[in-house]
Design a protein around this motif. Structure first.
Motif, mmCIF file in Angstrom:
data_model
loop_
_atom_site.group_PDB
_atom_site.id
_atom_site.type_symbol
_atom_site.label_atom_id
_atom_site.label_comp_id
_atom_site.label_asym_id
_atom_site.label_seq_id
_atom_site.Cartn_x
_atom_site.Cartn_y
_atom_site.Cartn_z
ATOM 1 N N THR A 82 7.911 -3.131 0.829
ATOM 2 C CA THR A 82 6.623 -3.805 0.580
ATOM 3 C C THR A 82 5.985 -3.566 1.869
ATOM 4 O O THR A 82 6.272 -3.804 3.024
ATOM 5 N N LEU A 83 4.751 -2.916 1.725
ATOM 6 C CA LEU A 83 3.809 -2.915 2.765
ATOM 7 C C LEU A 83 2.622 -3.737 2.722
ATOM 8 O O LEU A 83 2.000 -3.777 1.506
ATOM 9 N N SER A 84 2.326 -4.450 3.582
ATOM 10 C CA SER A 84 1.099 -5.330 3.609
ATOM 11 C C SER A 84 0.250 -5.385 4.762
ATOM 12 O O SER A 84 0.699 -4.437 5.910
ATOM 13 N N ALA A 85 -0.996 -5.536 4.875
ATOM 14 C CA ALA A 85 -1.789 -5.386 6.033
ATOM 15 C C ALA A 85 -3.179 -6.386 5.956
ATOM 16 O O ALA A 85 -3.275 -6.930 5.066
ATOM 17 N N TRP A 86 -3.497 -6.481 7.219
ATOM 18 C CA TRP A 86 -4.886 -7.272 7.275
ATOM 19 C C TRP A 86 -5.714 -6.713 8.404
ATOM 20 O O TRP A 86 -5.293 -6.038 9.198
ATOM 21 N N ALA A 87 -7.079 -6.897 8.483
ATOM 22 C CA ALA A 87 -7.874 -6.556 9.480
ATOM 23 C C ALA A 87 -8.804 -7.702 9.916
ATOM 24 O O ALA A 87 -9.059 -8.563 9.101
#
Length: 411
Positions: free
Chosen positions: A384-389
């Protein structure tokens, strides 16, 4: 909680509003799909909302794919985003829109756009240097001579781009270890991931007309997380002299949500310092009139629920604008729905590497996980790849996650 009352700090609040395509229970075919916009843990039927509120863009949104909106261009993108923001924040719209908001748990998400062409780059200096040290340990320079002069890339296979949640069947192919007398055929035993960011092209270009650095935002609609699965053993045997082929083309997973570039204004950052003089079409030291070309995206890679890496996208040497300029400088044209990947995102620290190849140093140093050791992926593993900016006022902009489960042939 009512769907409009998104909790403070939710990364999918009104400041974000990524686009996807969904269908509701009982849908029978592709014609039942429609464009949706995520708000918290709900999805708004954007086409029905546009029709109910008299938007001139209703015909772009009541479609089974994002491609018509992508092709409409930047003015339409901005107008639609402004309208959506007003619709979900102005209380007078609630009565009309509340029936058009569906819990995410009740819908099926689909590949959000029809992929035209797919290109993958190799834009992280940290990743390129790690790969060089692994495979060319005695080289004077871990980078190839061309790396600081152009964004290296290859053309992939658009037909095997799949939406998050799609199982990935372990690929088979030829492989040959250096000590083997001859190649063998069978399932890959060195199946890997590549944590990347994908950029989605909206407005096409004319054949023979390169896209300049400053025109990046006129053509690119938004971005998403991307996992470019890789069979390292198949790739190692096949890629000399023409590059990746079967070791890459079996599957590329993308998020169900496309985040528009306009949602990421607060995340724009300067790329790393340029160490070599660039040719004019790639030179972004003085010509970027539309702000810095990098993006501060904080990516997390989890294997079977355990975080193994947190690659920072801000360290990427080559920007998405430079990649687009290079991709078209020979006169190659863009098409609506073109997708290009950044290449593996890796930072300078060990826990910032975006592939198992690097994290385990080509299998030499297995990862110690609660469910056992890993060098490369085993059947049943879930990535699982997740991200925020960074967003406005200290908020976070969430990127839709990408997940995939490895299954064996015949599973």
């Amino acid at each position: 909680m009512p769907p409009f009352d998104v909790p403070e700090g939710d990364p999918f609040g009104p400041h974000n509003l990524p686009y996807g395509v969904f269908s509701i229970p009982g849908s029978r075919d592709r014609s039942d799909r429609t464009v949706g916009v995520r708000l918290g843990d709900h999805v708004l039927d954007a086409g029905a909302a546009a029709h109910a509120l008299g938007s001139p863009y209703a015909s772009l949104l009541a479609r089974p794919t994002l491609n018509p909106l992508l092709a409409a261009g930047r003015t339409a993108w901005s107008d639609v985003r402004r309208a959506l923001t007003a619709w979900v924040t102005v209380p007078s719209h609630r009565e009309v829109l509340e029936p058009l908001l569906h819990p995410l748990s009740s819908v099926t998400l689909h590949l959000p756009f029809e992929v035209a062409d797919y290109v993958d780059f190799y834009a992280s200096e940290n990743h390129a240097r790690n790969v060089g040290r692994i495979f060319r340990p005695d080289a004077a320079d871990s980078l190839t001579p061309n790396w600081k002069h152009l964004p290296i890339g290859y053309h992939g296979r658009s037909g095997t781009v799949v939406v998050s949640g799609t199982d990935v069947v372990r690929p088979s192919g030829q492989r040959k270890a250096p000590a083997d007398a001859a190649p063998v055929f069978g399932p890959s035993v060195r199946l890997d991931i590549e944590a990347e960011v994908g950029f989605v092209v909206g407005v096409p270009s004319e054949p023979g007309s390169p896209v300049a650095l400053g025109d990046f935002r006129e053509h690119v609609f938004g971005l998403c997380l991307l996992n470019d699965w890789s069979a390292r053993d198949v790739q190692a045997w096949e890629y000399v002299p023409l590059g990746p082929f079967l070791g890459k083309s079996f599957a590329t997973s993308v998020s169900a949500w496309i985040t528009p570039l306009d949602a990421l204004e607060e995340a724009r950052v300067a790329p790393p310092e340029r160490t070599h003089e660039l040719l004019p079409y790639l030179d972004d030291t003085n010509t970027d009139q539309d702000g810095p070309g990098g993006y501060d995206l904080r990516i997390s890679v989890a294997l079977n629920g355990h975080v193994v890496s947190e690659p920072p996208f801000s360290t990427m040497y080559w920007t998405a604008a430079q990649q687009l300029a290079h991709m078209t400088v020979n006169g190659a044209s863009l098409r609506t729905g073109d997708l290009y990947g950044s290449g593996t995102v890796s930072g300078p620290a060990e826990r910032e590497r975006g592939s198992l190849l690097e994290l385990t140093w080509n299998g030499r140093d297995p990862l110690e996980l609660p469910d056992g050791k890993r060098t490369f992926l085993e059947d049943g593993d879930v990535v699982t790849l997740s991200a925020w900016a960074p967003g406005p006022g200290g908020a976070r902009v969430g990127l839709g996650e990408v997940t995939g489960r490895v299954v064996g042939r015949g599973a």
